[in-house]
Write a protein that holds these residues in place. Sequence first.
Motif, short mmCIF file in Angstrom:
data_model
loop_
_atom_site.label_atom_id
_atom_site.label_comp_id
_atom_site.label_asym_id
_atom_site.label_seq_id
_atom_site.Cartn_x
_atom_site.Cartn_y
_atom_site.Cartn_z
N MET A 73 0.89 -1.03 -0.15
CA MET A 73 -0.04 0.16 -0.19
C MET A 73 0.82 1.28 0.16
O MET A 73 2.16 1.33 0.55
N ILE A 74 0.33 2.21 -0.70
CA ILE A 74 1.24 3.63 -0.71
C ILE A 74 0.37 4.65 0.02
O ILE A 74 -0.93 4.84 -0.42
N LYS A 75 0.91 5.36 0.92
CA LYS A 75 0.28 6.67 1.46
C LYS A 75 0.91 7.69 1.03
O LYS A 75 2.17 7.86 0.95
N ARG A 76 0.19 8.78 0.86
CA ARG A 76 0.65 10.22 0.37
C ARG A 76 0.38 11.26 1.37
O ARG A 76 -1.03 11.36 1.68
N ASN A 77 1.10 12.06 1.80
CA ASN A 77 0.63 13.26 2.46
C ASN A 77 1.51 14.43 2.01
O ASN A 77 2.75 14.45 1.83
N LYS A 78 0.58 15.43 1.37
CA LYS A 78 1.38 16.98 1.04
C LYS A 78 1.99 17.32 2.17
O LYS A 78 1.56 17.56 3.10
N LEU A 79 3.20 18.01 1.91
CA LEU A 79 3.86 18.82 2.87
C LEU A 79 4.02 20.16 2.40
O LEU A 79 3.68 20.47 1.17
N PHE A 80 4.53 20.99 3.36
CA PHE A 80 4.83 22.34 2.71
C PHE A 80 5.76 22.53 1.56
O PHE A 80 6.65 21.64 1.25
N GLY A 81 5.39 23.54 0.95
CA GLY A 81 6.12 23.52 -0.54
C GLY A 81 5.71 22.71 -1.50
O GLY A 81 4.49 22.25 -1.44
N ASN A 82 6.43 22.12 -2.42
CA ASN A 82 6.09 21.06 -3.33
C ASN A 82 6.59 19.68 -2.96
O ASN A 82 6.67 18.87 -3.92
N LEU A 83 6.84 19.52 -1.84
CA LEU A 83 7.17 18.00 -1.44
C LEU A 83 5.85 17.28 -1.08
O LEU A 83 5.02 17.60 -0.58
N THR A 84 5.95 16.15 -1.24
CA THR A 84 4.90 14.77 -0.81
C THR A 84 5.57 13.90 0.16
O THR A 84 6.82 13.28 -0.64
N ARG A 85 5.00 13.38 1.00
CA ARG A 85 5.72 12.27 1.87
C ARG A 85 4.93 11.04 1.56
O ARG A 85 3.61 10.90 1.31
N ILE A 86 5.84 10.21 0.73
CA ILE A 86 5.31 8.95 0.33
C ILE A 86 5.66 7.84 1.37
O ILE A 86 6.99 7.57 1.46
N THR A 87 4.68 6.94 1.80
CA THR A 87 4.99 5.73 2.73
C THR A 87 4.46 4.47 2.00
O THR A 87 3.42 4.66 1.65
N PHE A 88 5.55 3.97 1.89
CA PHE A 88 5.68 2.37 1.34
C PHE A 88 5.19 1.58 2.50
O PHE A 88 5.94 1.30 3.35
N CYS A 89 4.08 0.34 2.35
CA CYS A 89 3.66 -0.42 3.31
C CYS A 89 3.44 -1.85 2.85
O CYS A 89 2.86 -1.85 2.09
N LEU A 90 3.98 -2.76 3.56
CA LEU A 90 3.75 -4.05 3.30
C LEU A 90 3.30 -4.90 4.41
O LEU A 90 3.81 -4.40 5.68
N PRO A 91 2.75 -6.14 4.37
CA PRO A 91 2.58 -6.87 5.59
C PRO A 91 4.23 -7.39 6.21
O PRO A 91 5.14 -7.31 5.70
N ARG A 92 4.02 -7.32 7.68
CA ARG A 92 5.39 -7.80 8.06
C ARG A 92 6.23 -8.92 7.72
O ARG A 92 7.06 -8.89 7.36
N ASP A 93 5.48 -10.06 7.31
CA ASP A 93 6.16 -11.30 6.98
C ASP A 93 5.95 -11.66 5.47
O ASP A 93 6.17 -12.67 5.16
N ILE A 94 5.29 -10.85 4.76
CA ILE A 94 5.00 -11.21 3.11
C ILE A 94 5.56 -10.41 2.42
O ILE A 94 4.84 -8.94 2.34
N PRO A 95 6.46 -10.48 1.83
CA PRO A 95 7.32 -11.86 1.67
C PRO A 95 8.26 -11.77 2.88
O PRO A 95 8.62 -10.83 3.41
N PRO A 96 8.71 -12.90 3.21
CA PRO A 96 9.52 -13.00 4.12
C PRO A 96 11.02 -12.37 3.97
O PRO A 96 11.57 -12.23 2.86
N GLY A 97 11.54 -12.05 5.13
CA GLY A 97 12.89 -11.35 5.08
C GLY A 97 13.09 -10.09 4.78
O GLY A 97 12.03 -9.36 4.82
N ALA A 98 14.22 -9.47 4.47
CA ALA A 98 14.33 -8.10 4.02
C ALA A 98 13.58 -7.67 3.02
O ALA A 98 13.49 -8.17 2.03
#
Length: 91
Positions: free
Chosen positions: A1-26
């Motif tokens: 899942m991708i979450k977006r949050n507008k910040l001041f100026g022209n930046l956007t904070r993008i958070t990349f999110c996956l389940p903790r164990d799928i896929p396994p490992g780093a």
Amino acid sequence: MIKRNKLFGNLTRITFCLPRDIPPGAVSVVGCFNDWEPGRHELVARRDGTRTVTVRLRPGVYRFRYLATGGVWLDDDTADRVDERGCTLVL
């Protein structure tokens, strides 16, 4: 899942999110914003059962994919576009 949050100026904070164990490992998010460098933006486990990493990006078009342990590439179906070359975000 991708979450977006507008910040001041022209930046956007993008958070990349996956389940903790799928896929396994780093798992790292790699893309044109980090010169496709594995490990630079590795997802970190959270208490809520997910793992995330956040980047700040200026307006533009960005290609990315997830890279898991063992060289396994993954796409994110919540990206703006997913094609044979991977995922695209348009900011």
